[in-house]
Design an enzyme around this catalytic site. Structure first.
Site, PDB file in Angstrom:
ATOM      1  N   ASP A  13     -25.764  29.950  79.133  1.00  0.00           N
ATOM      2  CA  ASP A  13     -24.563  30.686  78.724  1.00  0.00           C
ATOM      3  C   ASP A  13     -24.488  30.935  77.219  1.00  0.00           C
ATOM      4  OD1 ASP A  13     -23.770  30.677  81.382  1.00  0.00           O
ATOM      5  OD2 ASP A  13     -22.650  28.809  81.177  1.00  0.00           O
ATOM      6  N   GLU A  14     -25.618  31.077  76.587  1.00  0.00           N
ATOM      7  CA  GLU A  14     -25.657  31.279  75.134  1.00  0.00           C
ATOM      8  C   GLU A  14     -25.295  32.710  74.752  1.00  0.00           C
ATOM      9  OE1 GLU A  14     -28.214  30.237  76.963  1.00  0.00           O
ATOM     10  OE2 GLU A  14     -28.888  28.275  76.281  1.00  0.00           O
ATOM     11  N   GLY A  15     -25.305  33.609  75.750  1.00  0.00           N
ATOM     12  CA  GLY A  15     -25.083  35.030  75.459  1.00  0.00           C
ATOM     13  C   GLY A  15     -26.400  35.806  75.578  1.00  0.00           C
ATOM     14  N   LYS A  16     -27.324  35.275  76.389  1.00  0.00           N
ATOM     15  CA  LYS A  16     -28.644  35.926  76.560  1.00  0.00           C
ATOM     16  C   LYS A  16     -28.479  37.358  77.079  1.00  0.00           C
ATOM     17  CE  LYS A  16     -29.741  32.687  79.473  1.00  0.00           C
ATOM     18  NZ  LYS A  16     -28.617  31.754  79.302  1.00  0.00           N
ATOM     19  N   GLY A  17     -27.567  37.512  78.061  1.00  0.00           N
ATOM     20  CA  GLY A  17     -27.380  38.829  78.676  1.00  0.00           C
ATOM     21  C   GLY A  17     -27.051  39.870  77.622  1.00  0.00           C
ATOM     22  N   LYS A  18     -26.117  39.531  76.761  1.00  0.00           N
ATOM     23  CA  LYS A  18     -25.721  40.476  75.718  1.00  0.00           C
ATOM     24  C   LYS A  18     -26.883  40.776  74.773  1.00  0.00           C
ATOM     25  CE  LYS A  18     -23.560  41.223  71.481  1.00  0.00           C
ATOM     26  NZ  LYS A  18     -22.494  41.219  70.517  1.00  0.00           N
ATOM     27  N   GLY A  40     -25.470  33.604  85.314  1.00  0.00           N
ATOM     28  CA  GLY A  40     -24.391  34.574  85.175  1.00  0.00           C
ATOM     29  C   GLY A  40     -24.464  35.150  83.780  1.00  0.00           C
ATOM     30  N   HIS A  41     -24.884  36.413  83.686  1.00  0.00           N
ATOM     31  CA  HIS A  41     -25.050  37.045  82.382  1.00  0.00           C
ATOM     32  C   HIS A  41     -24.016  38.163  82.250  1.00  0.00           C
ATOM     33  CE1 HIS A  41     -29.568  35.698  82.483  1.00  0.00           C
ATOM     34  NE2 HIS A  41     -28.718  34.701  82.512  1.00  0.00           N
ATOM     35  N   THR A  42     -23.123  37.999  81.299  1.00  0.00           N
ATOM     36  CA  THR A  42     -22.066  39.002  81.134  1.00  0.00           C
ATOM     37  C   THR A  42     -22.445  39.964  80.021  1.00  0.00           C
ATOM     38  OG1 THR A  42     -20.557  37.217  81.656  1.00  0.00           O
ATOM     39  CG2 THR A  42     -19.563  39.246  80.845  1.00  0.00           C
ATOM     40  N   ARG A 141     -44.817  23.602  99.635  1.00  0.00           N
ATOM     41  CA  ARG A 141     -45.691  24.595 100.287  1.00  0.00           C
ATOM     42  C   ARG A 141     -45.233  24.989 101.693  1.00  0.00           C
ATOM     43  NH1 ARG A 141     -50.897  21.328  98.453  1.00  0.00           N
ATOM     44  NH2 ARG A 141     -49.513  19.738  99.259  1.00  0.00           N
ATOM     45  N   GLN A 221     -30.647  30.413  82.357  1.00  0.00           N
ATOM     46  CA  GLN A 221     -30.411  29.026  81.906  1.00  0.00           C
ATOM     47  C   GLN A 221     -30.881  28.822  80.449  1.00  0.00           C
ATOM     48  OE1 GLN A 221     -32.112  29.134  85.391  1.00  0.00           O
ATOM     49  NE2 GLN A 221     -30.036  29.665  85.881  1.00  0.00           N
ATOM     50  N   GLY A 412     -18.877  39.263  68.836  1.00  0.00           N
ATOM     51  CA  GLY A 412     -17.994  39.669  69.923  1.00  0.00           C
ATOM     52  C   GLY A 412     -18.839  40.008  71.138  1.00  0.00           C
TER      53      GLY A 412
HETATM   54  P1  GDP Z   1     -25.688  34.094  79.304  1.00  0.00           P
HETATM   55  O1  GDP Z   1     -25.679  33.381  80.609  1.00  0.00           O
HETATM   56  O2  GDP Z   1     -26.538  33.414  78.287  1.00  0.00           O
HETATM   57  O3  GDP Z   1     -26.023  35.559  79.423  1.00  0.00           O
HETATM   58  O4  GDP Z   1     -24.202  34.004  78.739  1.00  0.00           O
HETATM   59  P2  GDP Z   1     -22.854  34.265  79.588  1.00  0.00           P
HETATM   60  O5  GDP Z   1     -22.724  35.718  79.818  1.00  0.00           O
HETATM   61  O6  GDP Z   1     -22.782  33.367  80.759  1.00  0.00           O
HETATM   62  O7  GDP Z   1     -21.779  33.707  78.568  1.00  0.00           O
HETATM   63  C1  GDP Z   1     -21.586  34.247  77.317  1.00  0.00           C
HETATM   64  C2  GDP Z   1     -20.168  34.835  77.236  1.00  0.00           C
HETATM   65  O8  GDP Z   1     -19.862  35.105  75.887  1.00  0.00           O
HETATM   66  C3  GDP Z   1     -20.019  36.166  77.948  1.00  0.00           C
HETATM   67  O9  GDP Z   1     -18.728  36.254  78.459  1.00  0.00           O
HETATM   68  C4  GDP Z   1     -20.249  37.200  76.856  1.00  0.00           C
HETATM   69  O10 GDP Z   1     -19.591  38.428  77.106  1.00  0.00           O
HETATM   70  C5  GDP Z   1     -19.625  36.496  75.686  1.00  0.00           C
HETATM   71  N1  GDP Z   1     -20.227  36.771  74.377  1.00  0.00           N
HETATM   72  C6  GDP Z   1     -21.533  36.980  74.056  1.00  0.00           C
HETATM   73  N2  GDP Z   1     -21.680  37.068  72.712  1.00  0.00           N
HETATM   74  C7  GDP Z   1     -20.440  36.900  72.185  1.00  0.00           C
HETATM   75  C8  GDP Z   1     -19.944  36.846  70.847  1.00  0.00           C
HETATM   76  O11 GDP Z   1     -20.663  36.956  69.866  1.00  0.00           O
HETATM   77  N3  GDP Z   1     -18.596  36.624  70.712  1.00  0.00           N
HETATM   78  C9  GDP Z   1     -17.763  36.472  71.766  1.00  0.00           C
HETATM   79  N4  GDP Z   1     -16.471  36.257  71.521  1.00  0.00           N
HETATM   80  N5  GDP Z   1     -18.199  36.513  73.033  1.00  0.00           N
HETATM   81  C10 GDP Z   1     -19.525  36.713  73.234  1.00  0.00           C
HETATM   82  P1  IMO Z   2     -27.210  31.230  82.700  1.00  0.00           P
HETATM   83  O1  IMO Z   2     -28.449  32.030  83.006  1.00  0.00           O
HETATM   84  C1  IMO Z   2     -25.258  27.346  82.562  1.00  0.00           C
HETATM   85  C2  IMO Z   2     -26.562  24.403  85.529  1.00  0.00           C
HETATM   86  C3  IMO Z   2     -25.579  23.957  86.586  1.00  0.00           C
HETATM   87  C4  IMO Z   2     -26.052  22.525  86.791  1.00  0.00           C
HETATM   88  C5  IMO Z   2     -27.563  22.637  86.671  1.00  0.00           C
HETATM   89  C6  IMO Z   2     -28.292  22.747  88.004  1.00  0.00           C
HETATM   90  O2  IMO Z   2     -25.950  31.959  82.966  1.00  0.00           O
HETATM   91  O3  IMO Z   2     -27.288  30.647  81.339  1.00  0.00           O
HETATM   92  P2  IMO Z   2     -28.547  24.724  89.771  1.00  0.00           P
HETATM   93  O4  IMO Z   2     -27.513  25.495  90.532  1.00  0.00           O
HETATM   94  O5  IMO Z   2     -29.411  25.555  88.902  1.00  0.00           O
HETATM   95  O6  IMO Z   2     -29.350  23.813  90.647  1.00  0.00           O
HETATM   96  O7  IMO Z   2     -27.687  23.744  88.804  1.00  0.00           O
HETATM   97  O8  IMO Z   2     -27.803  23.812  85.913  1.00  0.00           O
HETATM   98  N1  IMO Z   2     -26.785  25.855  85.442  1.00  0.00           N
HETATM   99  C7  IMO Z   2     -26.321  26.627  84.454  1.00  0.00           C
HETATM  100  N2  IMO Z   2     -25.515  26.329  83.409  1.00  0.00           N
HETATM  101  N3  IMO Z   2     -25.763  28.597  82.694  1.00  0.00           N
HETATM  102  C8  IMO Z   2     -26.593  28.897  83.718  1.00  0.00           C
HETATM  103  O9  IMO Z   2     -27.248  30.065  83.808  1.00  0.00           O
HETATM  104  C9  IMO Z   2     -26.871  27.911  84.685  1.00  0.00           C
HETATM  105  N4  IMO Z   2     -27.621  27.869  85.806  1.00  0.00           N
HETATM  106  C10 IMO Z   2     -27.581  26.608  86.250  1.00  0.00           C
HETATM  107  O10 IMO Z   2     -24.260  24.024  86.107  1.00  0.00           O
HETATM  108  O11 IMO Z   2     -25.600  21.713  85.734  1.00  0.00           O
HETATM  109 MG    MG Z   3     -24.313  32.530  81.925  1.00  0.00          MG
END
Ligand code: GDP
Ligand code: IMO
Ligand code: MG
Length: 439
Positions: A13-18, A40-42, A141, A221, A412
């Protein structure tokens, strides 16, 4: 030509999608190489929000071809839902989304097992999407690949074999006959839906590389959820680190030219497991609300911590990260002095490197440094110089302390809210990365 891997440098959830989407301009292919719809990539484009789970973020960019590589585990049901959901938002995947014939399929009994293990007290806080049990079958396997799914006789034989193998655990939950019924309920329709997307994606990528096209590999992840280098056993069941990109996409490791890590300006984690820099609850609650820190996939509140340099250095090392993109700097604004974890202490010892021991990971306390905080709205800044001085200093300090360039600063969720810093490139890998950024 350039081949870039974008990896999460924390717990996901670091913001990879963005960031992946931001780098879309120059690529002809983007490929996901591991994980499944646990991700989940937003991505926010022009105020419109898209939540992607299986499909790479570039599906939103017309003209770019997308691959779901053989290292990914794919629920046919989830695949269909995501493709149809995107269609409703005006994004068509036909002819530009390719699903590897070698990807393993997640079936209803994988989801059943995942949920059962979580609810029975043996859980680690998974997303309950069947990820772990599906990878277990792959390693044992007995897994079922997309190419097996497409052949009804092969598929039927494998399902009946696997239900027998898993019967001891499964029959505690449901009669085998009803599990089997569920597997075949929509099978014919799903198989027909999947068929046109299926391809030898390793071949497609190698043809693109031969034509010197740009390829981007997108991780799900993050490093700390990596099966080998994360906080085992509180990890996912695949390899998000950059090394996983070659295996999960089917290109040679030498084709990968640079690795961009994505980190938040602080740290979050969903699910259970060690989190040395986790914050006390009042400050964490404040940041969670300010940064909308709730999971894209499960809606769970994310745990919040300060930026952890011990953990980040570990991530930089295990993925060979050449540069970092830092996100959510705007969220830190107005939150007071910035705490950064610079080392761990454990039983009177100071630890500079991320420990292997699960006990030490659990008990380690952060050694923190306080840096000057900043105020004001950062989200409209488009140049680094437009940021408050203390915000600039934070980024510059991180760059110097970690000895790694930070060419991208995100302020943002929208693509527009991204600052690219002109940085003097010193290595070929960094030059390749900058080629991707269009500078
Ligand atoms: P991912 O899984 O690494 O793609 O990250 P997620 O999408 O799960 O979570 C990142 C969240 O932060 C999303 O809701 C993005 O829209 C939001 N986001 C990404 N970059 C920024 C930023 O620089 N500032 C803010 N406020 N939100 C951001
Ligand atoms: P993105 O791509 C954050 C976490 C789960 C749990 C562990 C194992 O959006 O960054 P799993 O369902 O994979 O067997 O769960 O990994 N987890 C994540 N946490 N972002 C994710 O993906 C995650 N995908 C799995 O919360 O701790
Ligand atoms: Mg995510």
């Amino acid at each position: 030509m350039s081949t870039l891997v974008v990896v999460g440098a924390q717990w996901g959830d670091e913001g990879k999608g963005k960031i992946v989407h931001f780098l879309a301009k120059k690529a002809s292919y983007v490929a996901r190489y591991q994980g499944g719809n646990n991700a989940g990539h937003t991505v926010v484009v022009g105020g419109k929000k898209y939540a992607l789970h299986l499909i790479p973020s570039w599906i939103l960019m017309r003209g770019v071809r997308n691959i779901i590589g053989s290292g990914v585990v794919v629920s046919p049901q989830a695949f269909q839902e995501e493709v149809l959901g995107l269609e409703k938002q005006g994004i068509s995947s036909r002819g530009r989304l390719f699903l590897s014939l070698g990807a393993h399929v997640i079936l209803p009994y994988h989801i059943l097992l995942d949920g059962f293990r979580e609810d029975s007290g043996r859980g680690i806080g998974t997303t309950k999407r069947g990820i772990g049990p599906c990878y277990e079958d792959k390693v044992a396997r007995i897994g079922i690949r997309v190419c097996d799914y497409l052949e009804p006789d092969v598929f039927k034989g494998l399902v009946s074999q696997n239900l027998k193998i898993r019967s001891a655990e499964l029959t505690k939950l449901k009669p085998l006959a009803s599990i089997e019924k569920e597997v075949f309920k929509s099978y014919d329709q799903l198989r027909r839906f999947l068929q046109p997307y299926c391809a030898d994606t390793s071949l497609l990528l190698s043809q693109a590389l031969a034509k010197k096209e740009n390829v981007l590999l997108e991780s799900a992840q993050g490093a700390m959820l990596d099966l080998d280098f994360g906080t085992y056993p509180f990890v996912t069941s695949s390899s998000p680190i950059a090394g996983g990109a070659a295996i999960g996409s089917g290109i040679g490791p030498a084709s990968i030219e640079s690795v961009l890590g994505v980190t938040k300006a602080y740290t979050t984690r969903v699910g259970l497991g060690p989190f040395p820099s986790e914050m006390e609850s009042k400050r964490a609650d404040f940041l969670r609300e300010k940064g909308h820190e709730y999971g894209t996939t499960t809606g769970r509140p994310r745990r919040i911590g300060s930026l952890d340099l011990v953990q980040l250095r570990h991530a930089i090392r295990v993925s060979g990260i050449n540069a970092l993109a830092i996100t959510k700097l705007d969220t830190l604004s107005g939150t007071g002095p910035i705490e950064v974890c610079v080392a761990y202490k454990w039983k009177g010892k100071k630890l500079a490197h991320f420990p292997w021991s699960r006990q030490i990971q659990k008990e380690a306390k952060p050694v923190s440094l306080k840096l000057q905080g900043f105020d004001g709205d950062l989200s409209s800044a488009r140049r680094f110089s437009e940021l408050p001085k203390a915000a600039q200093d934070y980024v510059l300090w991180l760059e110097k302390t970690l000895q790694i360039p930070i060419p991208i600063v995100s302020v943002g969720p929208d693509l527009k809210q991204t600052i690219v810093r002109p940085i003097k490139t010193t290595t070929i890998s960094q030059k390749k990365l900058f080629h991707f950024m269009g500078s």
